[in-house]
Design a protein around this motif. Sequence first.
Motif, PDB file in Angstrom:
ATOM      1  N   VAL A 190       3.792   4.707  -8.444  1.00 57.68           N
ATOM      2  CA  VAL A 190       4.856   4.298  -7.256  1.00 57.68           C
ATOM      3  C   VAL A 190       5.310   3.637  -7.229  1.00 57.68           C
ATOM      4  CG1 VAL A 190       4.847   5.673  -4.499  1.00 57.68           C
ATOM      5  CG2 VAL A 190       3.845   6.373  -6.546  1.00 57.68           C
ATOM      6  N   HIS A 191       6.442   3.264  -6.585  1.00 58.18           N
ATOM      7  CA  HIS A 191       7.425   2.070  -5.742  1.00 58.18           C
ATOM      8  C   HIS A 191       7.263   1.398  -4.467  1.00 58.18           C
ATOM      9  CE1 HIS A 191       9.676   1.070  -9.266  1.00 58.18           C
ATOM     10  NE2 HIS A 191       9.509   2.696  -9.105  1.00 58.18           N
ATOM     11  N   VAL A 192       6.771   1.129  -3.792  1.00 62.90           N
ATOM     12  CA  VAL A 192       6.705   0.529  -2.378  1.00 62.90           C
ATOM     13  C   VAL A 192       7.462  -0.649  -2.034  1.00 62.90           C
ATOM     14  CG1 VAL A 192       4.995  -0.186  -0.832  1.00 62.90           C
ATOM     15  CG2 VAL A 192       4.475   1.821  -2.474  1.00 62.90           C
ATOM     16  N   VAL A 193       8.354  -0.465  -1.502  1.00 62.81           N
ATOM     17  CA  VAL A 193       9.321  -1.212  -1.377  1.00 62.81           C
ATOM     18  C   VAL A 193       9.784  -1.670  -0.270  1.00 62.81           C
ATOM     19  CG1 VAL A 193      12.226  -1.938  -1.893  1.00 62.81           C
ATOM     20  CG2 VAL A 193      10.718  -0.353  -3.256  1.00 62.81           C
ATOM     21  N   PRO A 194       9.559  -2.951   0.422  1.00 64.34           N
ATOM     22  CA  PRO A 194       9.572  -3.686   1.461  1.00 64.34           C
ATOM     23  C   PRO A 194      10.906  -3.535   2.339  1.00 64.34           C
ATOM     24  CG  PRO A 194       9.119  -5.784   0.825  1.00 64.34           C
ATOM     25  CD  PRO A 194       9.663  -4.113  -0.338  1.00 64.34           C
ATOM     26  N   ARG A 195      11.558  -3.406   3.211  1.00 63.48           N
ATOM     27  CA  ARG A 195      12.698  -2.380   4.217  1.00 63.48           C
ATOM     28  C   ARG A 195      12.704  -3.165   5.602  1.00 63.48           C
ATOM     29  NH1 ARG A 195      16.033   1.114   3.169  1.00 63.48           N
ATOM     30  NH2 ARG A 195      17.661   0.516   2.968  1.00 63.48           N
ATOM     31  N   THR A 196      14.006  -3.787   5.162  1.00 63.99           N
ATOM     32  CA  THR A 196      14.509  -4.173   6.964  1.00 63.99           C
ATOM     33  C   THR A 196      15.984  -3.510   7.135  1.00 63.99           C
ATOM     34  OG1 THR A 196      15.285  -6.588   6.156  1.00 63.99           O
ATOM     35  CG2 THR A 196      13.381  -6.172   7.122  1.00 63.99           C
TER      36      THR A 196
END
Length: 137
Positions: free
Chosen positions: A96-102
Motif C-alpha cells: 500500500v502506497h501512503v503518499v503525503p499530499r499538499t
Amino acid sequence: MSTDLFCEIITGERPATIVHSDEVAVSFLDARPVFKGHVLVVPRVHVETLADLVEVGPFFERVQAMARAVEEGLEAGGTFVAMNNRVSQSVAHLHVHVVPRTRKDGLRGFFWPRTTYASAEEAESYAERIAKALPGH
C-alpha cells in the motif's frame, strides 16, 4: 516465503529506509517516491494481492496508523493511499502506497511522477519524522 524484492527487505537481505516494523507489517520509504515521505506498507507474510491476505484487519490498522503518521510527521495536508492488484503492481507482493499530499502539489489522477532523495541521510530524516508520529513512539 517468496524471494521478491519486498520479501528481501522484510528479511533484511536488501537495504531500505525502514519507517516502522512489527509482527504484521514493514513500512519503508519508496525508493522512487511520488513525493518525499512516500511510504510503502507491506505485510510480513508473502501474498500477492489483497484477495490473498487472510488477516486484513491488522494489516490495515498499520496502513491507517501510517497515513496518520505521514500527515502529522511531515505536516502534510493529507495523504493519498493506494494499492494495485496485479495490473500495474510493480512488485508481486501486496503493498500500500501512503503518499503525503499538499494542496496544489501537482498530483493529477493516476499519473505519478517520481522524485529521488538527495542522500541516504535525507531519506532517513523523512523516515524518522514519520516514525516519531506513530502511536507508541
